[in-house]
Design a protein around this motif. Structure first.
Motif, PDB file in Angstrom:
ATOM      1  N   LEU A  16      -8.247 -24.386  28.825  1.00 50.73           N
ATOM      2  CA  LEU A  16      -7.775 -23.394  27.880  1.00 50.73           C
ATOM      3  C   LEU A  16      -8.402 -23.688  26.524  1.00 50.73           C
ATOM      4  CD1 LEU A  16      -3.971 -23.143  28.744  1.00 50.73           C
ATOM      5  CD2 LEU A  16      -5.869 -21.797  29.646  1.00 50.73           C
ATOM      6  N   VAL A  17      -9.189 -22.743  26.026  1.00 48.02           N
ATOM      7  CA  VAL A  17      -9.837 -22.885  24.724  1.00 48.02           C
ATOM      8  C   VAL A  17      -9.033 -22.111  23.691  1.00 48.02           C
ATOM      9  CG1 VAL A  17     -11.901 -22.371  23.363  1.00 48.02           C
ATOM     10  CG2 VAL A  17     -12.130 -23.198  25.699  1.00 48.02           C
ATOM     11  N   THR A  18      -8.682 -22.757  22.581  1.00 42.92           N
ATOM     12  CA  THR A  18      -7.899 -22.111  21.532  1.00 42.92           C
ATOM     13  C   THR A  18      -8.560 -22.326  20.175  1.00 42.92           C
ATOM     14  OG1 THR A  18      -6.500 -24.083  21.432  1.00 42.92           O
ATOM     15  CG2 THR A  18      -5.689 -22.227  22.731  1.00 42.92           C
ATOM     16  N   ALA A  19      -8.261 -21.415  19.248  1.00 41.06           N
ATOM     17  CA  ALA A  19      -8.848 -21.510  17.908  1.00 41.06           C
ATOM     18  C   ALA A  19      -7.973 -20.753  16.927  1.00 41.06           C
ATOM     19  CB  ALA A  19     -10.266 -20.943  17.902  1.00 41.06           C
ATOM     20  N   GLN A  20      -8.154 -21.059  15.640  1.00 45.99           N
ATOM     21  CA  GLN A  20      -7.409 -20.370  14.597  1.00 45.99           C
ATOM     22  C   GLN A  20      -8.284 -20.197  13.365  1.00 45.99           C
ATOM     23  OE1 GLN A  20      -3.355 -21.481  13.999  1.00 45.99           O
ATOM     24  NE2 GLN A  20      -3.337 -20.931  11.828  1.00 45.99           N
ATOM     25  N   ASP A  21      -8.246 -18.989  12.790  1.00 48.86           N
ATOM     26  CA  ASP A  21      -8.959 -18.692  11.561  1.00 48.86           C
ATOM     27  C   ASP A  21      -7.988 -17.953  10.646  1.00 48.86           C
ATOM     28  OD1 ASP A  21     -11.029 -18.314   9.660  1.00 48.86           O
ATOM     29  OD2 ASP A  21     -11.418 -16.309  10.464  1.00 48.86           O
TER      30      ASP A  21
END
Length: 224
Positions: A16-21
Motif C-alpha cells: 500500500l503506497v500512501t502520500a500527503q501534500d
C-alpha cells in the motif's frame, strides 16, 4: 517475440503506497516496490501516471509504503486498489500512523513500513518510475508478508486495470455477451468495494466478487 506468460514467473509482493501534500491524502496498491541499494538505503516503485496518488507523491516529494501481511482482508485491498482517492477517503476506516516526515501509512494487517524521499523519476509511458532514499523504516508485525502469487492463488484477488502487471482480457466474445445481457436488464448488483457489476437476478449465498474477492453481503442492488 515477447511471451507475456514469461512475466508470470517473476516474484512480487503487495504493498500500500500512501502520500500527503497539504490537505491532500492519497493511497493505492502496487506490486512494484523494491530495494535498489542497501548503502545508502534506496527503494523504488513504478506507479500508473493516472493514479491520483502519483500526483500527490510528485508534488510532496515523499511517499510511504506498507508491506501487506497475508491476513490482510480483501476489503482493505479493495479500498486502496479499486477506488480513487479523488472521491474516496481511503484513510477514514483504516488504522493509520504518521511517520517523522508527517506522511500517513497503513498500520493494520501490515508487516513493515518504509518512508521514501524522492530523488529521481523516469517517465515509462503509462507509468512513472520513482526512486528515492529510505529515510525511515520499521517492522510492524511478525506476520508473513503477502506475495502477489498468494493474493491471486489463495485469496482469489484480481489485478486492477492500472497495475503494472495488468493484462487486457482476451475473450472479446464474453465481453460482448455480458454487454448485451446488461442492456436487457433493469437492475443489477454492484460491489461496494471495487465497483464490479453482476447482471443477475439474485446473487448466490456463496458468491464472491470476481475482481476483489469480497462476499455477497458487500454487494448492493442498483437500477440500470
Amino acid at each position: 517475440m515477447i511471451d507475456k506468460i514469461a512475466f508470470r514467473s517473476l516474484s512480487y509482493g503487495l504493498y500500500l503506497v500512501t502520500a500527503q501534500d497539504g490537505e491532500k491524502q492519497a493511497g493505492c496498491v502496487v506490486n512494484t516496490f523494491s530495494q535498489v541499494t542497501s548503502s545508502p538505503a534506496q527503494a523504488s516503485i513504478a506507479i500508473n501516471k493516472d493514479n491520483f496518488t502519483t500526483g500527490v507523491i510528485t508534488a510532496s516529494g515523499m511517499f510511504e509504503v506498507s508491506v501487506l501481511a497475508q491476513d490482510a482482508p480483501m476489503e482493505l485491498i479493495g479500498r486502496f486498489g479499486f477506488h480513487s482517492s479523488v472521491d474516496t477517503d481511503k484513510f477514514q476506516e483504516t488504522e493509520t500512523r504518521v511517520d517523522e516526515a508527517g506522511v500517513p501509512y497503513v498500520a493494520e494487517h501490515t508487516v513493515a513500513h518504509f518512508c521514501v524521499k524522492v530523488k529521481q523519476t523516469m517517465d515509462l509511458g503509462t507509468h512513472l518510475y520513482i526512486m528515492g532514499e529510505v529515510v525511515e523504516s520499521a517492522v510492524l508485525s511478525s506476520e508473513e508478508p503477502m506475495t502477489y502469487a498468494y493474493y491471486h492463488q489463495v485469496k482469489g484477488g484480481k489485478t486492477p486495470p492500472k497495475a503494472s502487471s495488468y493484462e487486457q482480457p482476451e475473450n472479446a466474445q464474453e465481453q460482448k455477451e455480458e454487454s448485451e445481457g446488461a442492456a436487457a436488464r433493469t437492475f443489477a448488483w454492484r460491489c461496494t468495494i471495487c465497483g464490479h457489476i453482476e447482471y443477475v437476478d439474485e446473487l448466490p449465498d456463496d458468491f464472491v466478487c470476481p475482481v476483489c474477492g469480497v462476499g455477497k453481503e458487500l454487494f448492493e442492488r442498483i437500477e440500470l
